[in-house]
Design an enzyme around this catalytic site. Structure first.
Site, PDB file in Angstrom:
ATOM      1  N   ASP A   1      59.716  39.210  43.053  1.00  0.00           N
ATOM      2  CA  ASP A   1      60.019  39.490  44.459  1.00  0.00           C
ATOM      3  C   ASP A   1      59.020  38.806  45.387  1.00  0.00           C
ATOM      4  O   ASP A   1      57.816  39.041  45.288  1.00  0.00           O
ATOM      5  CB  ASP A   1      59.984  40.999  44.717  1.00  0.00           C
ATOM      6  CG  ASP A   1      61.216  41.720  44.203  1.00  0.00           C
ATOM      7  OD1 ASP A   1      62.327  41.372  44.626  1.00  0.00           O
ATOM      8  OD2 ASP A   1      61.065  42.645  43.378  1.00  0.00           O
TER       9      ASP A   1
ATOM     10  N   ASP B   1      55.092  36.888  39.266  1.00  0.00           N
ATOM     11  CA  ASP B   1      55.759  37.919  40.043  1.00  0.00           C
ATOM     12  C   ASP B   1      57.135  37.363  40.452  1.00  0.00           C
ATOM     13  O   ASP B   1      57.303  36.134  40.540  1.00  0.00           O
ATOM     14  CB  ASP B   1      54.919  38.253  41.280  1.00  0.00           C
ATOM     15  CG  ASP B   1      55.639  39.192  42.222  1.00  0.00           C
ATOM     16  OD1 ASP B   1      55.907  40.341  41.831  1.00  0.00           O
ATOM     17  OD2 ASP B   1      55.951  38.757  43.345  1.00  0.00           O
TER      18      ASP B   1
ATOM     19  N   ASP C   1      52.597  36.967  45.454  1.00  0.00           N
ATOM     20  CA  ASP C   1      52.692  36.764  46.909  1.00  0.00           C
ATOM     21  C   ASP C   1      52.049  37.875  47.717  1.00  0.00           C
ATOM     22  O   ASP C   1      52.015  37.787  48.951  1.00  0.00           O
ATOM     23  CB  ASP C   1      54.171  36.661  47.311  1.00  0.00           C
ATOM     24  CG  ASP C   1      54.912  37.959  47.085  1.00  0.00           C
ATOM     25  OD1 ASP C   1      55.306  38.621  48.060  1.00  0.00           O
ATOM     26  OD2 ASP C   1      55.107  38.338  45.917  1.00  0.00           O
TER      27      ASP C   1
END
Length: 225
Positions: A16, A14, A170
């Site tokens: 962002d 990922d 996250d």
């Protein structure tokens, strides 16, 4: 689980909140957008939905008002985020982690459903060069996380099965999307989601950030076994 005694052939990253410090800029852009359309939303509620498909985020935070104001809020979010893009920064250790994974012969795939213009800004900030094997974008799927489509698109670009991949993310939505695609997920706390929430969602390991993961890479689930 990873097949063949844990033979990892690709890591799906990922961007962002994982490799680039941008989650709170998304929160700010959404909050300003919601204020402008006349539907103020507390920042913490927006933050809990960051990483989710934008239509699902709008459903979650606007409820019944989503039909009347959602499309305008989405356009405003994009405008405010573009204006804030100069504040994107790569987390310490992000480039080095991508390079370390690549040096081990493992394919590093950036797994995001960001629209092309936003993706280009993220890639410019990340500046990972040849360490990245492939990149996904909004053009690869109809729905973003927690739908597993972007994970499956990343697997396709990596040329590996779910059993030979690990996801790094996250948010709870990263973990859920990966699980739905049959890919184990490692979490980092840099997006602002708690360790407990990531573990409860199914994360197989959680690190403070990518720098912490890099320091402990040899013992991490990212290494081929």
């Amino acid at each position: 689980m990873v097949d063949d005694q844990g033979s990892v052939r690709a890591v799906l990253f990922d961007i962002d909140g994982t490799l680039v410090d941008s989650n709170y800029l998304h929160v700010d852009a959404w909050q300003r957008a919601f204020d402008e359309v006349g539907h103020p939303v507390d920042a913490w509620r927006i933050h809990r939905a960051i990483g989710m498909d934008s239509d699902k985020l709008l459903d979650a935070v606007l409820g019944d008002d989503r039909t009347n104001t959602g499309d305008r809020a989405k356009r405003l979010h994009a405008e405010y985020l573009t204006a804030s893009a100069v504040r994107f920064r790569t987390f310490p250790g992000a480039r080095q982690l991508l390079s370390a994974v690549d040096s081990l012969g493992v394919r590093a795939v950036l797994c995001t459903s960001a629209p092309q213009d936003e993706l280009e800004r993220l890639l410019a900030v990340l500046d990972a060069g040849d360490a990245v094997f492939a990149v996904t974008s909004a053009e690869d799927v109809d729905q973003a996380k927690p739908d597993p489509g972007i994970i499956r698109a990343a697997l396709g670009k990596a040329g590996v099965s779910a059993g030979h991949a690990v996801m790094l993310g996250d948010t709870v939505w990263d973990v859920v999307a990966a699980a739905r695609a049959g890919v184990p997920c490692v979490g980092v706390l840099s997006g602002g989601i708690s360790r407990a929430d990531l573990v409860d969602a199914g994360a197989i390991a959680v690190y403070e950030d990518v720098a912490d993961l890099l320091r402990n890479l040899e013992a991490s689930p990212l290494l081929p076994r």
